[in-house]
Design an enzyme around this catalytic site. Sequence first.
Site, mmCIF file in Angstrom:
data_model
loop_
_atom_site.group_PDB
_atom_site.id
_atom_site.type_symbol
_atom_site.label_atom_id
_atom_site.label_comp_id
_atom_site.label_asym_id
_atom_site.label_seq_id
_atom_site.Cartn_x
_atom_site.Cartn_y
_atom_site.Cartn_z
ATOM 1 C CE LYS A 80 -3.923 1.698 2.791
ATOM 2 N NZ LYS A 80 -4.718 1.428 4.019
ATOM 3 C CB SER A 155 -8.186 3.004 2.937
ATOM 4 O OG SER A 155 -7.356 2.456 3.949
ATOM 5 C CB SER A 179 -8.253 0.052 5.778
ATOM 6 O OG SER A 179 -9.086 1.166 5.665
HETATM 7 N N1 GLN Z 1 -13.290 2.984 6.337
HETATM 8 C C1 GLN Z 1 -12.712 3.399 7.579
HETATM 9 C C2 GLN Z 1 -12.474 4.882 7.568
HETATM 10 O O1 GLN Z 1 -12.748 5.475 6.599
HETATM 11 C C3 GLN Z 1 -11.461 2.642 7.845
HETATM 12 C C4 GLN Z 1 -10.240 3.236 7.268
HETATM 13 C C5 GLN Z 1 -9.010 2.488 7.610
HETATM 14 O O2 GLN Z 1 -9.054 1.438 8.260
HETATM 15 N N2 GLN Z 1 -7.895 3.044 7.211
HETATM 16 O O3 GLN Z 1 -12.019 5.446 8.522
#
Ligand code: GLN
Length: 480
Positions: A80, A155, A179
């Site tokens: 990532k 994400s 994420s």
């Molecule tokens: N979807 C969650 C958020 O928007 C999780 C994001 C993440 O785990 N980086 O905060």
Amino acid sequence: MANLNYLSITEAHQLLSTKQVSAKELTQFYIDKIRRLNPKLRAVLVVCEAQALEQAQQTDKKLANGLSIGMLEGIPYTAKDMFMTRGVQTTAGSKILENYTPPYSASVIQKLDTAGAIMIAKVNQDEFAHGGSTENSSYHATHNPWDLDRVPGGSSGGSAASVAADFGIFSLGTDTGGSIRQPASYCGVTGFKPTYGVVSRYGVVAMASSFDCVGPVARSAQDAQIVFEIIAGKDPRDSTTIELSTASQGLSRINAIFYDAEAAGRQVSSAVSELNSDIVSIKIGNDLTAFGSTELALAAYYVLVSSEISSNLERYDGVRYGSSAKDADDLIQTYFKTRGEFFGPEVKRRNIIGTYALSAGYYDAYYKKAMQARTIIKKSLDKIFEHNDIILTPTTLGGAFKLGSITDPVEMYQTDLLTVFANLAGIPAISIPFGIELSSGMPLGLQIMGKQGNDLQVLNVANYLQTITNWHTKVSELKL
Ligand code: GLN
């Protein structure tokens, strides 16, 4: 040459060790595949061809000299774009870091490097990991390999899509509220979020420091465990790290409790009800209020995470590094214009919410309340863990949704309903493929959560379930 598609780590290791394929050939195979298919999938941001081939050559030299190689040596993977990678552009999916090339690598990247794993590409994500679909990337959205009209989740959407499309054997992601697990579920792969602090955050772009975790996305729990054991452990450069507990976490008599949740849950639940065995005994929980209320969890999560974001993102000020607005007259204007121009709408939104929640007049009403809610949730989970080793839930409320179909930010936040608990409580959680949604044909995931420090037990249960089911062996039928 042997068939190189959809290899597991152990299969690839076997092929390399027995010289049925060279590390160079394996690396080139993945790079060629990315070049051919990424224009459709858009999972990859940069390919690190020269570096990767050079590393592969070192593995091949070792093999040519008759030396044995470690399990990850010569294994191509993707990372990532949250991870600092020396000499390779690191953007965190944001325009504010568009031309940023770090002078050092994150501890986890260094550990993988030392183990001989080969990073072949940096992959797409929501900007600063704020999101659940990878549509918030400042560059472009990524598609789901099972259906190009759908999101891969987020994400770490690039990580999950790259493993599902076989652009690499595993990927490294980050999980602040789901994420790793949510995109793994949407893409039909396995994603593991360790206990908070077991994996170093040094050199990882910060989102919300008391939630952020690094973990693997892979084809199976077994592969996830191989990667996890390499990256885990205390790091002198991250004072929040702890040693991985290796105390006996075997599989004898696991008590699990399954909590259902709405539509997709029903399908996962019928698969779960067939699983009772001598090893895992599964009870069905009544409802999710046992977790201390799901609504409380989401609200607390978004207040706390936004607060930490607003503090962590202060460093992107147009002065220290990254992009800077060209036409600012003074320092204050530099701050405003740089952030106005280079931060995307979701990042701005979270900065504003967080700054508001932390401001003197509202701190008690929002931040403090959310901290109290976090404690209630942690205690509720502890209570469930008094009588159960493992908590099972579906990972998400449904399969991957269509690109562009969720435009309301709060509706997007609601897709994290089942994953934020593990981050609020700092416990380990994994998502494994566990069914196909009848209405859409998209993969569904089962989430397995364990007690803090019981990472190996969570992985063992996941691995056991993958020996008695074969959901994780299904791959997207789409011909890319
Ligand atoms: N979807 C969650 C958020 O928007 C999780 C994001 C993440 O785990 N980086 O905060």
